[in-house]
Write a protein that holds these residues in place. Structure first.
Motif, PDB file in Angstrom:
ATOM      1  N   GLN A   1      58.929 -50.460 -12.906  1.00 48.59           N
ATOM      2  CA  GLN A   1      59.573 -49.820 -14.052  1.00 48.59           C
ATOM      3  C   GLN A   1      60.247 -50.899 -14.893  1.00 48.59           C
ATOM      4  O   GLN A   1      60.673 -51.928 -14.360  1.00 48.59           O
ATOM      5  N   PRO A   2      60.395 -50.669 -16.203  1.00 50.30           N
ATOM      6  CA  PRO A   2      61.023 -51.683 -17.050  1.00 50.30           C
ATOM      7  C   PRO A   2      62.531 -51.758 -16.880  1.00 50.30           C
ATOM      8  O   PRO A   2      63.163 -52.747 -17.254  1.00 50.30           O
ATOM      9  N   ASN A   3      63.122 -50.697 -16.292  1.00 49.47           N
ATOM     10  CA  ASN A   3      64.570 -50.645 -16.113  1.00 49.47           C
ATOM     11  C   ASN A   3      64.882 -49.678 -14.972  1.00 49.47           C
ATOM     12  O   ASN A   3      63.974 -49.099 -14.364  1.00 49.47           O
ATOM     13  N   PHE A   4      66.164 -49.495 -14.690  1.00 47.53           N
ATOM     14  CA  PHE A   4      66.574 -48.670 -13.552  1.00 47.53           C
ATOM     15  C   PHE A   4      66.619 -47.176 -13.863  1.00 47.53           C
ATOM     16  O   PHE A   4      66.906 -46.372 -12.970  1.00 47.53           O
ATOM     17  N   THR A   5      66.375 -46.794 -15.095  1.00 46.89           N
ATOM     18  CA  THR A   5      66.480 -45.381 -15.456  1.00 46.89           C
ATOM     19  C   THR A   5      65.139 -44.746 -15.796  1.00 46.89           C
ATOM     20  O   THR A   5      65.086 -43.578 -16.175  1.00 46.89           O
ATOM     21  N   SER A   6      64.045 -45.501 -15.659  1.00 48.67           N
ATOM     22  CA  SER A   6      62.706 -44.966 -15.908  1.00 48.67           C
ATOM     23  C   SER A   6      62.027 -44.649 -14.582  1.00 48.67           C
ATOM     24  O   SER A   6      62.322 -45.274 -13.558  1.00 48.67           O
TER      25      SER A   6
ATOM     26  N   ASN B   1      68.651 -44.216 -11.110  1.00 45.30           N
ATOM     27  CA  ASN B   1      69.633 -45.224 -11.510  1.00 45.30           C
ATOM     28  C   ASN B   1      69.580 -46.380 -10.515  1.00 45.30           C
ATOM     29  O   ASN B   1      68.611 -46.524  -9.775  1.00 45.30           O
ATOM     30  N   VAL B   2      70.594 -47.215 -10.495  1.00 49.42           N
ATOM     31  CA  VAL B   2      70.567 -48.421  -9.662  1.00 49.42           C
ATOM     32  C   VAL B   2      70.988 -48.167  -8.227  1.00 49.42           C
ATOM     33  O   VAL B   2      70.903 -49.068  -7.387  1.00 49.42           O
TER      34      VAL B   2
ATOM     35  N   SER C   1      61.728 -60.634 -12.405  1.00 48.14           N
ATOM     36  CA  SER C   1      62.243 -60.017 -13.624  1.00 48.14           C
ATOM     37  C   SER C   1      61.901 -58.543 -13.580  1.00 48.14           C
ATOM     38  O   SER C   1      60.834 -58.155 -13.088  1.00 48.14           O
ATOM     39  N   ASN C   2      62.779 -57.707 -14.052  1.00 42.73           N
ATOM     40  CA  ASN C   2      62.562 -56.261 -14.009  1.00 42.73           C
ATOM     41  C   ASN C   2      61.248 -55.889 -14.682  1.00 42.73           C
ATOM     42  O   ASN C   2      60.971 -56.312 -15.807  1.00 42.73           O
ATOM     43  N   GLY C   3      60.429 -55.117 -13.969  1.00 44.75           N
ATOM     44  CA  GLY C   3      59.175 -54.632 -14.533  1.00 44.75           C
ATOM     45  C   GLY C   3      58.108 -55.690 -14.697  1.00 44.75           C
ATOM     46  O   GLY C   3      57.153 -55.489 -15.452  1.00 44.75           O
TER      47      GLY C   3
ATOM     48  N   ARG D   1      58.689 -46.845  -8.030  1.00 45.77           N
ATOM     49  CA  ARG D   1      59.273 -48.174  -8.192  1.00 45.77           C
ATOM     50  C   ARG D   1      59.597 -48.796  -6.835  1.00 45.77           C
ATOM     51  O   ARG D   1      59.625 -48.106  -5.805  1.00 45.77           O
TER      52      ARG D   1
END
Length: 204
Positions: free
Chosen positions: A64-69, A13-14, A113-115, A41
């Protein structure tokens, strides 16, 4: 106090880490980069004007594309076991050693930008290959990084050497300009001597 590895059970997570390894500071834009190795990450935290954490919540993620991957990916946007970090304030580039894919990825972090995709790769000829190698342009278990001006030092751990790259301008898969710990770019013998190395990790 919670000590559970973030990502080990419920997923990343974040806020948390799973085997954080290295940090890099951007003192001009007041950002902290942290390699979150086992979550594949790099997390980015905004800092205040005194370079103190604004909060404990990550503001951006690379790899990662987001904080949960957390899956490893052998692409321009993916990571595998990132460890060493080095930040270049002159060009707003972040160098990340991907131990799992035997490469160093270069990111333009002027705006994140994320990812986002890396802009260059060292240690591999393209973003989609990740095998270890022993040559002037290859790496095996890259870990520690240090940047001095336009000279990047890479702890090439499993090849028992430190590779030196000129990163003023980068061509993907370019040759190193020097090697430390070995007499040539094609030897990898560990040696307890004034000229030898064995499994170098951190460089600074």
């Amino acid at each position: 106090i919670v000590s559970t590895k973030n990502g080990a059970n419920a997923g990343p997570n974040v806020r948390g880490f799973n085997a954080p390894y290295a940090t890099a500071l951007d003192a001009a834009a007041h950002r902290l980069f942290v390699s979150d190795t086992s979550n594949n990450r790099v997390l980015v935290f905004n800092l205040d004007a005194s370079d103190q954490l604004v909060d404990r919540v990550a503001d951006a993620v690379l790899g990662q594309p987001n904080f949960t991957s957390r899956a490893a990916s052998r692409t321009a946007t993916g990571m595998s076991a990132p460890r060493g970090l080095a930040f270049d304030p002159a060009s707003n580039r972040l160098f990340v050693a991907h131990t799992g894919y035997h490469r160093v990825m270069v990111y333009d972090v002027d705006v994140i930008s994320n990812g986002e995709a890396a802009i260059n790769v060292l240690g591999q000829t393209s973003f989609t290959v990740g095998n270890s190698g022993l040559a002037q342009n290859r790496l095996n278990g890259a870990r520690g990084l240090a940047l001095t001006g336009s000279t990047l030092f890479v702890g090439d751990t499993a090849n028992n050497r430190v590779m030196v790259f000129d990163v003023a301008a980068i061509t993907n898969g370019e040759n190193a300009v020097h090697v430390l710990g070995q007499a040539t770019f094609t030897t990898t013998t560990a040696a307890p001597s004034q000229t030898g190395l064995r499994s170098p990790r951190g460089v600074m």
